[in-house]
Scaffold this motif. Structure first.
Motif, PDB file in Angstrom:
ATOM      1  N   VAL A  24       1.907   7.645  -8.234  1.00 11.97           N
ATOM      2  CA  VAL A  24       0.865   6.617  -8.277  1.00 11.97           C
ATOM      3  C   VAL A  24       0.064   6.732  -9.573  1.00 11.97           C
ATOM      4  O   VAL A  24      -0.217   5.727 -10.255  1.00 11.97           O
ATOM      5  N   GLU A  25      -0.297   7.956  -9.963  1.00 16.00           N
ATOM      6  CA  GLU A  25      -1.069   8.134 -11.194  1.00 16.00           C
ATOM      7  C   GLU A  25      -0.224   7.802 -12.422  1.00 16.00           C
ATOM      8  O   GLU A  25      -0.745   7.244 -13.408  1.00 16.00           O
ATOM      9  N   TRP A  26       1.062   8.118 -12.392  1.00 18.27           N
ATOM     10  CA  TRP A  26       1.967   7.766 -13.493  1.00 18.27           C
ATOM     11  C   TRP A  26       2.060   6.248 -13.640  1.00 18.27           C
ATOM     12  O   TRP A  26       1.994   5.722 -14.760  1.00 18.27           O
ATOM     13  N   LEU A  27       2.202   5.520 -12.537  1.00 21.02           N
ATOM     14  CA  LEU A  27       2.252   4.060 -12.595  1.00 21.02           C
ATOM     15  C   LEU A  27       0.951   3.489 -13.158  1.00 21.02           C
ATOM     16  O   LEU A  27       0.959   2.511 -13.909  1.00 21.02           O
TER      17      LEU A  27
ATOM     18  N   ALA B 103       8.621   6.191   0.634  1.00 21.47           N
ATOM     19  CA  ALA B 103      10.008   6.545   0.343  1.00 21.47           C
ATOM     20  C   ALA B 103      10.505   5.818  -0.895  1.00 21.47           C
ATOM     21  O   ALA B 103      11.263   6.382  -1.697  1.00 21.47           O
ATOM     22  N   ALA B 104      10.086   4.574  -1.068  1.00 20.17           N
ATOM     23  CA  ALA B 104      10.559   3.788  -2.204  1.00 20.17           C
ATOM     24  C   ALA B 104      10.101   4.373  -3.527  1.00 20.17           C
ATOM     25  O   ALA B 104      10.910   4.592  -4.435  1.00 20.17           O
ATOM     26  N   VAL B 105       8.816   4.642  -3.651  1.00 14.71           N
ATOM     27  CA  VAL B 105       8.317   5.061  -4.966  1.00 14.71           C
ATOM     28  C   VAL B 105       8.643   6.519  -5.261  1.00 14.71           C
ATOM     29  O   VAL B 105       8.961   6.867  -6.410  1.00 14.71           O
ATOM     30  N   THR B 106       8.591   7.390  -4.250  1.00 13.04           N
ATOM     31  CA  THR B 106       8.817   8.810  -4.532  1.00 13.04           C
ATOM     32  C   THR B 106      10.292   9.131  -4.741  1.00 13.04           C
ATOM     33  O   THR B 106      10.662   9.772  -5.734  1.00 13.04           O
ATOM     34  N   LEU B 107      11.159   8.704  -3.825  1.00 14.29           N
ATOM     35  CA  LEU B 107      12.585   8.956  -4.017  1.00 14.29           C
ATOM     36  C   LEU B 107      13.130   8.121  -5.159  1.00 14.29           C
ATOM     37  O   LEU B 107      14.036   8.558  -5.885  1.00 14.29           O
ATOM     38  N   GLY B 108      12.612   6.896  -5.332  1.00  9.84           N
ATOM     39  CA  GLY B 108      13.053   6.083  -6.467  1.00  9.84           C
ATOM     40  C   GLY B 108      12.731   6.759  -7.783  1.00  9.84           C
ATOM     41  O   GLY B 108      13.574   6.823  -8.696  1.00  9.84           O
ATOM     42  N   TYR B 109      11.541   7.286  -7.914  1.00  7.53           N
ATOM     43  CA  TYR B 109      11.138   7.994  -9.134  1.00  7.53           C
ATOM     44  C   TYR B 109      12.020   9.218  -9.360  1.00  7.53           C
ATOM     45  O   TYR B 109      12.527   9.446 -10.467  1.00  7.53           O
ATOM     46  N   ALA B 110      12.224  10.013  -8.298  1.00  6.34           N
ATOM     47  CA  ALA B 110      13.032  11.225  -8.429  1.00  6.34           C
ATOM     48  C   ALA B 110      14.475  10.901  -8.800  1.00  6.34           C
ATOM     49  O   ALA B 110      15.072  11.552  -9.661  1.00  6.34           O
ATOM     50  N   ALA B 111      15.044   9.865  -8.151  1.00  5.55           N
ATOM     51  CA  ALA B 111      16.421   9.486  -8.448  1.00  5.55           C
ATOM     52  C   ALA B 111      16.550   8.966  -9.869  1.00  5.55           C
ATOM     53  O   ALA B 111      17.539   9.258 -10.570  1.00  5.55           O
ATOM     54  N   GLY B 112      15.547   8.217 -10.329  1.00  4.52           N
ATOM     55  CA  GLY B 112      15.614   7.681 -11.678  1.00  4.52           C
ATOM     56  C   GLY B 112      15.625   8.766 -12.736  1.00  4.52           C
ATOM     57  O   GLY B 112      16.305   8.646 -13.765  1.00  4.52           O
ATOM     58  N   ARG B 113      14.890   9.830 -12.493  1.00  8.62           N
ATOM     59  CA  ARG B 113      14.780  10.882 -13.497  1.00  8.62           C
ATOM     60  C   ARG B 113      15.868  11.957 -13.369  1.00  8.62           C
ATOM     61  O   ARG B 113      16.013  12.802 -14.261  1.00  8.62           O
TER      62      ARG B 113
ATOM     63  N   LEU C   3       0.832  -1.208   0.000  1.00 10.36           N
ATOM     64  CA  LEU C   3       0.000   0.000   0.000  1.00 10.36           C
ATOM     65  C   LEU C   3       0.863   1.253   0.000  1.00 10.36           C
ATOM     66  O   LEU C   3       1.785   1.391   0.799  1.00 10.36           O
ATOM     67  N   ILE C   4       0.538   2.183  -0.887  1.00  6.51           N
ATOM     68  CA  ILE C   4       1.286   3.430  -1.045  1.00  6.51           C
ATOM     69  C   ILE C   4       0.390   4.590  -0.627  1.00  6.51           C
ATOM     70  O   ILE C   4      -0.656   4.825  -1.236  1.00  6.51           O
ATOM     71  N   PRO C   5       0.772   5.356   0.408  1.00  2.00           N
ATOM     72  CA  PRO C   5      -0.022   6.528   0.763  1.00  2.00           C
ATOM     73  C   PRO C   5       0.251   7.671  -0.206  1.00  2.00           C
ATOM     74  O   PRO C   5       1.400   7.967  -0.536  1.00  2.00           O
ATOM     75  N   ALA C   6      -0.803   8.291  -0.692  1.00  2.00           N
ATOM     76  CA  ALA C   6      -0.663   9.404  -1.627  1.00  2.00           C
ATOM     77  C   ALA C   6      -1.863  10.325  -1.461  1.00  2.00           C
ATOM     78  O   ALA C   6      -2.979   9.864  -1.203  1.00  2.00           O
ATOM     79  N   ALA C   7      -1.622  11.632  -1.605  1.00  2.00           N
ATOM     80  CA  ALA C   7      -2.672  12.621  -1.335  1.00  2.00           C
ATOM     81  C   ALA C   7      -3.058  13.375  -2.605  1.00  2.00           C
ATOM     82  O   ALA C   7      -2.206  13.715  -3.429  1.00  2.00           O
TER      83      ALA C   7
END
Length: 453
Positions: A108-111, A442-452, A59-63
């Protein structure tokens, strides 16, 4: 032992972006990097990608997402950021908090849009610390489905994932990372040069010496995380002069079915359930959260407790694949009376009846838990014997909002990134700041930012 060495004269092969770890963090980073036009390679120590993600509810919390809007939930990143800081008593780096709270919804919406992941919001119960219902999950509400979907997306994008390769040595020329050496199953060593390195190899929970040293308060708990989380990122960081933060922070879980080793959703508590020890007595305010519960349960006689709820709550919990598995394995027991439930778990019947009779219909109980009314338990009663567990660590390398690792001198490393459990999260300094879903946040947000980046 992970170490840092000067660059070799040549590498066996080279890649633009190299990612260590194929959990949710590494795979999201890989997808983001490929989406940005980078050449990407992911290495993974396991035979197949899984990591701690596969052990979680995924589960990923997102607002402020469209999924929330469709469910009639009014939320925004500023509210989310306030919840994160409130749970952690204001101990978090506000730059990281804002980056995660602002970035989670778009990721989350991008995925969902780019790779077809069918997210929906958990609408029928609240998670501790969240002022809105913002937990986004896939249909099974299981981390295994999340990791499988991300792997399939990566394969669909032509991203190379090489498994059964453990990174041992990091090569650097000054502050610039040039590559790694990794071991094969046959003991051979391969070297890979890179233009950018992303550490997505999680924390150090699988390293019992590090846990005893840095997390003594939870070191006796069941280790429920991934054994491959051995703390290499910390070793490399120490050798490079990288800053670390909140190394005493962790996610525990005080609701792991014993001896079955199955995670029981905290919905059984938030919807009106309670925990009792082997003497049939409650011992704390369960509404504080499941991470705090780990330490509380481990402190009870035998390190065990029984979580008690009813059929109404079980109907909510069954949306989680883990709960269904616990029922199938006989971990969850049902009884028409409290005396019968006590007998099923070898609890003193008089003590259990007295404990349950003392629960208020509404108001605040002696432990400080607030009861809103309308949550009274009714037969058939249900229960599961549980223990406390350490799930993963939350401290790690200090990074900026894009996942770039920061040195002890305050300057960032030009091409070294850390995300997920390898980086410091947003749970403050201990366990009481763990907000549900922080690990995947932390995984999806920092992972996404680091990847780009």
């Amino acid at each position: 032992m992970a170490d840092v060495q000067p660059s070799p004269d040549a590498f066996d092969f080279e890649v633009e972006t190299l990612i260590v770890g194929a959990g949710a963090c590494g795979l999201v980073a890989a997808l983001a990097a490929r989406d940005a036009g980078q050449q990407v390679l992911v290495i993974e120590a396991d035979a197949v990608p899984q990591g701690s993600t596969a052990l979680s509810a995924g589960l990923i919390p997102a607002a402020g997402t469209r999924f929330q809007k469709a469910a009639g939930i009014d939320d925004d990143p500023a509210m989310f950021a306030r919840d994160i800081q409130a749970k952690a008593h204001g101990e978090n780096d506000p730059v990281l908090v804002d980056a995660m709270a602002t970035g989670a919804g778009p990721v989350v919406e991008w995925l969902a849009d780019r790779f077809g992941l069918p997210f929906s919001v958990v609408e029928n119960f609240d998670y501790p610390g969240h002022s809105r219902r913002r937990m986004h999950g896939l249909p099974s509400r299981a981390g295994r489905e999340l990791i499988d979907r991300l792997r399939q997306a990566a394969e669909g994008e032509g991203i190379d994932i090489i498994c059964e390769r453990r990174a041992r040595t990091l090569f650097a020329d000054g502050r610039r990372i040039t590559g790694i050496a990794m071991t094969r199953p046959d003991g051979g060593v391969e070297t890979v040069g890179c233009g950018k390195l992303i550490l997505a190899c999680n924390g150090f929970g699988g390293n019992r010496d590090k846990v005893a040293d840095l997390l003594p308060g939870i070191s006796d708990a069941l280790w429920f995380g991934h054994d491959g989380n051995r703390g290499e990122a910390l070793d490399w960081g120490a050798a490079l002069g990288a800053a670390t933060h909140h190394l005493g922070a962790y996610q525990g879980h005080g609701n792991v079915a014993h001896p079955h080793g199955i995670l029981i959703t905290w919905a059984v508590i938030t919807e009106g359930g309670v925990q009792v020890n082997t003497e049939g007595q409650r011992f704390w305010d369960e509404s504080q959260g499941y991470s705090e519960a780990a330490r509380q349960v481990v402190a009870q006689p035998g390190g065990l407790a029984v979580t008690i709820f009813d059929a109404r709550i079980a109907d909510i919990a069954r949306q989680f694949e883990d709960f269904q598995a616990a029922e199938a394995q006989g971990a969850v027991k049902s009884a028409d009376t409290l005396d019968a439930l006590a007998a099923a778990f070898d609890l003193p019947g008089d003590a259990l009846r007295a404990t349950m009779d003392s629960l208020p219909e509404r108001g605040v109980d002696a432990f400080g838990r607030a009861w809103p009314g309308g949550q009274a338990l009714a037969p058939p009663y249900m229960g599961v014997r549980v223990t406390g567990a350490l799930f993963h660590t939350q401290g790690g390398l200090r990074t900026d909002g894009t996942g770039r690792v920061i040195g002890t001198d305050g300057a960032p490393f030009p091409n070294l990134f850390a995300a997920g459990g390898a980086a410091c999260g947003v749970s403050g300094s201990g366990d009481s700041g763990y907000l549900s879903g922080n690990g995947l946040l932390a995984a999806v947000t920092l992972g996404y930012a680091a990847g780009r980046a």
